[in-house]
Design a protein around this motif. Structure first.
Motif, PDB file in Angstrom:
ATOM      1  N   MET A 139       0.907  -1.027  -0.121  1.00 44.20           N
ATOM      2  CA  MET A 139       0.092  -0.038  -0.361  1.00 44.20           C
ATOM      3  C   MET A 139       0.951   1.217  -0.020  1.00 44.20           C
ATOM      4  O   MET A 139       1.127   1.233   1.123  1.00 44.20           O
TER       5      MET A 139
ATOM      6  N   SER B 123      -0.159   4.277  -0.486  1.00 44.16           N
ATOM      7  CA  SER B 123      -0.794   4.783   0.400  1.00 44.16           C
ATOM      8  C   SER B 123       0.622   5.685   1.796  1.00 44.16           C
ATOM      9  O   SER B 123       0.921   5.754   2.738  1.00 44.16           O
TER      10      SER B 123
ATOM     11  N   LEU C 293       4.216   5.901   2.291  1.00 40.63           N
ATOM     12  CA  LEU C 293       3.872   8.164   2.224  1.00 40.63           C
ATOM     13  C   LEU C 293       3.700   8.659   3.634  1.00 40.63           C
ATOM     14  O   LEU C 293       3.978   9.307   4.421  1.00 40.63           O
TER      15      LEU C 293
ATOM     16  N   MET D  20       9.724  10.069  -3.741  1.00 39.59           N
ATOM     17  CA  MET D  20       9.632  11.103  -2.677  1.00 39.59           C
ATOM     18  C   MET D  20      10.225  10.977  -1.384  1.00 39.59           C
ATOM     19  O   MET D  20      10.077  11.239  -0.887  1.00 39.59           O
TER      20      MET D  20
ATOM     21  N   ALA E 210       7.664  17.242  -0.748  1.00 38.76           N
ATOM     22  CA  ALA E 210       7.414  16.040  -2.069  1.00 38.76           C
ATOM     23  C   ALA E 210       5.770  15.476  -1.496  1.00 38.76           C
ATOM     24  O   ALA E 210       5.774  14.675  -2.293  1.00 38.76           O
ATOM     25  N   ILE E 211       6.040  15.269  -0.019  1.00 41.29           N
ATOM     26  CA  ILE E 211       5.346  14.157   0.206  1.00 41.29           C
ATOM     27  C   ILE E 211       4.203  14.484  -0.135  1.00 41.29           C
ATOM     28  O   ILE E 211       3.197  13.932  -0.464  1.00 41.29           O
TER      29      ILE E 211
ATOM     30  N   TYR F  79       2.894  14.990  -3.550  1.00 43.71           N
ATOM     31  CA  TYR F  79       2.711  14.498  -4.204  1.00 43.71           C
ATOM     32  C   TYR F  79       1.726  13.202  -4.079  1.00 43.71           C
ATOM     33  O   TYR F  79       0.475  13.320  -4.800  1.00 43.71           O
ATOM     34  N   GLU F  80       0.730  13.695  -2.847  1.00 40.94           N
ATOM     35  CA  GLU F  80      -0.052  12.733  -2.594  1.00 40.94           C
ATOM     36  C   GLU F  80      -1.129  14.027  -3.136  1.00 40.94           C
ATOM     37  O   GLU F  80      -2.701  13.297  -3.390  1.00 40.94           O
TER      38      GLU F  80
ATOM     39  N   ALA G 218      -6.138   5.017   0.364  1.00 35.10           N
ATOM     40  CA  ALA G 218      -6.213   3.995   1.752  1.00 35.10           C
ATOM     41  C   ALA G 218      -6.557   5.204   2.985  1.00 35.10           C
ATOM     42  O   ALA G 218      -6.702   4.698   4.076  1.00 35.10           O
TER      43      ALA G 218
ATOM     44  N   MET H 183      -5.591   8.012   3.529  1.00 37.35           N
ATOM     45  CA  MET H 183      -4.016   9.026   4.166  1.00 37.35           C
ATOM     46  C   MET H 183      -3.976   9.749   3.735  1.00 37.35           C
ATOM     47  O   MET H 183      -2.742  10.973   4.040  1.00 37.35           O
TER      48      MET H 183
ATOM     49  N   ASN I 268      -2.303  13.313   5.741  1.00 37.96           N
ATOM     50  CA  ASN I 268       0.028  12.617   4.808  1.00 37.96           C
ATOM     51  C   ASN I 268      -0.558  14.372   4.299  1.00 37.96           C
ATOM     52  O   ASN I 268       0.501  14.819   5.026  1.00 37.96           O
TER      53      ASN I 268
ATOM     54  N   LYS J  87      -0.205  16.086   7.574  1.00 36.14           N
ATOM     55  CA  LYS J  87       0.789  16.292   8.804  1.00 36.14           C
ATOM     56  C   LYS J  87       2.154  16.692   8.074  1.00 36.14           C
ATOM     57  O   LYS J  87       3.305  17.272   8.628  1.00 36.14           O
ATOM     58  N   TYR J  88       2.596  16.938   6.579  1.00 35.38           N
ATOM     59  CA  TYR J  88       3.599  16.789   6.245  1.00 35.38           C
ATOM     60  C   TYR J  88       3.988  18.506   5.925  1.00 35.38           C
ATOM     61  O   TYR J  88       4.740  19.320   5.697  1.00 35.38           O
TER      62      TYR J  88
END
Lengths: 114, 141
Positions: free
Chosen positions: A33, A35, A38, A62, B44-45, B48-49, B108, B110, B114, B117-118
């Motif tokens: 997963m 997700s 990350l 990433m 980046a995170i 990307y999300e 999921a 997240m 996420n 969070k970042y």
């Protein structure tokens, strides 16, 4: 240990990254997963996964993950290999299942947390 | 203002395999600029999300990134279906992503948690049927 050590322990085939084998790695994570990778991964340098698509490489990029190991004998296609080359991320494939592969690496001293 | 860099990317909503290209480019630019690694990681995170979300839920959109010596600000604007209940969407594990997205390793629930969070600051402006704009800022210490 080095990426070369991981290759030996898992009896893995190198798909890309012959020149990256001497890189030191200290921690690993295993997930199908992305997700969750990350969300929860922190400073891990190896990703073990049974998922095969370009987003695995993008996610690894990433997270600054240096090596991806496809478990259960899975093999990426040319597009995925190309993406890994651009980003200099080593790709390997092992016939071992996720649980066994993670267990062997743990047994040999690799840990989940930094 | 001096030393202000602006980047802009069109995100293609039809091709999930290319989702993340803009984030990878931003990461590369930040590295070239000598931005600290922990800042690059957060940007980046979070980005990307956000980019993945745009492709999954909104058929793509536009990402604008502003880099100053003090901060990185990311504005993700789409004309998708909008978020009906932002509070619910912010809960970890809550997802409206279709099954095929899950089979690709996402969905999921997240993504938004996420992103929060970042990033150091995040604002969601969404109208059902009109679209969503997410603004995230990461400060450079």
């Amino acid at each position: 240990m080095t990426i070369q050590d991981v290759k030996s322990i898992l009896n893995a085939d190198v798909i890309y990254g012959d020149g990256l084998m001497e890189q030191e790695i200290h921690t690993a994570c295993g997930s199908d997963m992305m997700s969750d990778v990350l969300a929860f991964v922190k400073d891990q340098s190896v990703l073990l996964t049974g998922l095969v698509n370009p987003q695995v490489v993008r996610t690894a990029d990433m997270m600054d993950i240096r090596c991806i190991i496809f478990v259960r004998g899975k093999c990426p296609d040319e597009d995925i290999i190309e993406l890994a080359k651009e980003r200099e991320i080593a790709l390997m494939s092992t016939s071992l299942r996720m649980f066994t592969a993670c267990g062997l690496l743990w047994e040999n001293g690799l840990r989940g947390e930094g | 203002m001096e030393n202000l860099i602006q980047l802009s990317y069109e995100v293609d909503g039809d091709d999930f395999t290319r989702a993340g290209e803009a984030s990878a480019n931003v990461k590369k630019s930040l590295r070239k600029l000598g931005v600290p690694p922990e800042v690059i990681r957060k940007v980046a995170i979070a980005l990307y999300e956000g980019e993945i979300n745009m492709v999954i839920h909104a058929e793509g959109g536009v990402i604008d990134v502003e880099i100053s010596p003090e901060h990185v600000t990311m504005v993700l604007k789409d004309h998708g279906k909008g978020i009906a209940d932002v509070e619910k969407a912010m809960q970890e594990g809550y997802s409206t992503a279709p099954d095929e997205v899950r089979s690709l390793g996402f969905g999921a629930g997240m993504g938004l948690p996420n992103m929060k969070k970042y990033s150091d600051e995040m604002e969601i402006d969404s109208t059902v049927g009109v679209g969503t704009t997410v603004t995230m800022t990461v400060y450079i210490p």
